[in-house]
Scaffold this motif. Structure first.
Motif, short mmCIF file in Angstrom:
data_model
loop_
_atom_site.label_atom_id
_atom_site.label_comp_id
_atom_site.label_asym_id
_atom_site.label_seq_id
_atom_site.Cartn_x
_atom_site.Cartn_y
_atom_site.Cartn_z
N HIS A 22 0.80 -1.21 0.00
CA HIS A 22 0.00 0.00 0.00
C HIS A 22 0.84 1.27 0.00
CE1 HIS A 22 -3.80 -2.25 1.60
NE2 HIS A 22 -3.64 -2.36 0.30
N GLY A 23 2.01 1.26 -0.63
CA GLY A 23 2.83 2.45 -0.75
C GLY A 23 2.35 3.31 -1.91
N VAL A 24 2.74 4.60 -1.87
CA VAL A 24 2.33 5.51 -2.94
C VAL A 24 2.91 5.07 -4.28
CG1 VAL A 24 4.26 7.10 -2.52
CG2 VAL A 24 2.13 7.95 -3.56
N GLU A 25 4.08 4.44 -4.25
CA GLU A 25 4.70 4.00 -5.51
C GLU A 25 3.94 2.84 -6.14
OE1 GLU A 25 6.40 1.65 -2.15
OE2 GLU A 25 6.01 3.78 -2.52
N ASP A 26 3.09 2.17 -5.38
CA ASP A 26 2.31 1.05 -5.90
C ASP A 26 0.92 1.45 -6.34
OD1 ASP A 26 4.27 -1.03 -5.37
OD2 ASP A 26 3.87 -0.67 -3.26
N THR A 62 -8.75 1.28 0.41
CA THR A 62 -7.83 0.99 1.50
C THR A 62 -6.41 1.41 1.14
OG1 THR A 62 -9.15 -0.81 2.43
CG2 THR A 62 -6.79 -0.87 2.87
N HIS A 63 -6.03 1.19 -0.11
CA HIS A 63 -4.69 1.60 -0.56
C HIS A 63 -4.54 3.11 -0.47
CE1 HIS A 63 -1.32 0.81 -3.75
NE2 HIS A 63 -0.95 1.69 -2.83
N VAL A 98 -11.30 6.02 9.29
CA VAL A 98 -12.36 5.09 9.71
C VAL A 98 -12.84 4.38 8.46
CG1 VAL A 98 -14.59 4.81 10.84
CG2 VAL A 98 -13.03 6.64 11.59
N GLU A 99 -12.57 3.08 8.39
CA GLU A 99 -12.87 2.31 7.18
C GLU A 99 -14.19 1.56 7.29
OE1 GLU A 99 -9.83 1.15 4.32
OE2 GLU A 99 -8.87 0.24 6.07
N ASP A 100 -14.79 1.31 6.11
CA ASP A 100 -15.99 0.49 5.98
C ASP A 100 -17.16 1.07 6.78
OD1 ASP A 100 -14.52 -1.32 4.40
OD2 ASP A 100 -13.81 -2.36 6.19
N THR A 128 -14.09 5.94 4.82
CA THR A 128 -14.24 5.18 3.59
C THR A 128 -15.53 4.37 3.64
OG1 THR A 128 -13.15 3.07 4.20
CG2 THR A 128 -11.72 4.92 3.56
N ALA A 129 -16.12 4.16 2.47
CA ALA A 129 -17.36 3.39 2.35
C ALA A 129 -17.54 2.96 0.90
CB ALA A 129 -18.56 4.20 2.81
N ARG A 130 -18.33 1.93 0.70
CA ARG A 130 -18.62 1.48 -0.66
C ARG A 130 -19.75 2.31 -1.29
NH1 ARG A 130 -20.29 -4.39 0.54
NH2 ARG A 130 -21.02 -3.26 2.37
N ARG A 131 -20.64 2.84 -0.44
CA ARG A 131 -21.84 3.51 -0.95
C ARG A 131 -21.95 4.92 -0.40
NH1 ARG A 131 -25.79 -1.01 1.21
NH2 ARG A 131 -24.33 -0.72 2.94
N GLN A 132 -22.84 5.70 -1.01
CA GLN A 132 -23.11 7.05 -0.55
C GLN A 132 -23.89 7.00 0.78
OE1 GLN A 132 -21.77 9.64 -2.05
NE2 GLN A 132 -20.92 8.34 -3.67
#
Length: 233
Positions: A22-26, A62-63, A98-100, A128-132
């Protein structure tokens, strides 16, 4: 903002320790994610204390969150871990992912409290979320209103060019030599997500190693038929 000590084990973790990929270079930037990447890069000059990052499963949320967490020295938790008792400690770090948030089991009053407290502290919050937010099933009107108005970025599924670039990079990372026909066959049939790209390259790598073969089109067709069966008709 200086580096901070990691919090208690089992509560939350430093995002930059979670996954070396999960680096910026990736992170490969294309039309589907360049706007979201640009907003992450603008920090700390965000228009608000928080930013909402939305995209389908496997789109790279997530990245991108990990890239921001590394830059901001932010801690990361899943929304299901949030409760009122943790808010003062979470805010003390000054930056948080805060994820998901739409995965269910969200403590809505705790998130509302967290947003208020982080803003009062002058910190930053990435959600972060999958939906609005209208599709999260929220019951606290003030929270829903605030999330609707929050600055936001959306990651779309990768376009054809970005998907091919991701596949090439994944093969190179595993020191696998494949020809253009293999990339073409994969891009034509596979699910259009970064998660699917990692899954299919991992499966091809393991099968090629087990059978002592190169990654060829017949092997690709076998893996695609298993992972992404076509509907009859």
């Amino acid at each position: 903002m200086g580096k901070r000590a990691a919090p208690s084990v089992g509560v939350f973790a430093l995002a930059d320790l979670r996954d070396s990929r999960h680096g910026v270079e990736d992170f490969l930037v294309g039309p589907s994610n360049e706007a979201a990447y640009g907003l992450i890069e603008r920090w700390p000059a965000w228009p608000e204390a928080w930013l909402r990052l939305t995209g389908p499963e496997g789109a790279g949320k997530t990245h991108l969150a990990a890239i921001w967490a590394r830059a901001a020295h932010a801690w990361t938790i899943r929304a299901s871990e949030l409760d009122e008792a943790k808010v003062p400690h979470l805010v003390s770090g000054g930056a948080l992912v805060v994820e998901d948030c739409d995965a269910g089991d969200l403590d809505e009053p705790a998130l509302f409290h967290l947003m208020n407290a982080m803003k009062a502290r002058g910190g930053s919050l990435l959600l972060t979320a999958r939906r609005q937010p209208d599709l999260w099933g929220l019951r606290v009107p003030d929270l829903l209103s605030r999330l609707r108005l929050a600055p936001s970025a959306t990651i779309e599924p990768p376009d054809d060019g970005l998907l091919r670039a991701v596949l090439v990079k994944l093969f190179i990372d595993r020191q696998l030599v494949v020809d253009t026909a293999v990339i073409d066959a994969l891009a034509l049939r596979m699910e259009r997500s970064f998660a699917a790209a990692r899954q299919v390259v991992d499966r091809l790598d393991r099968l090629a190693l087990e059978r002592g073969r190169r990654v060829t089109r017949p092997l690709v067709q076998e893996v695609l038929a298993d992972l992404f069966p076509q509907e009859p008709g």
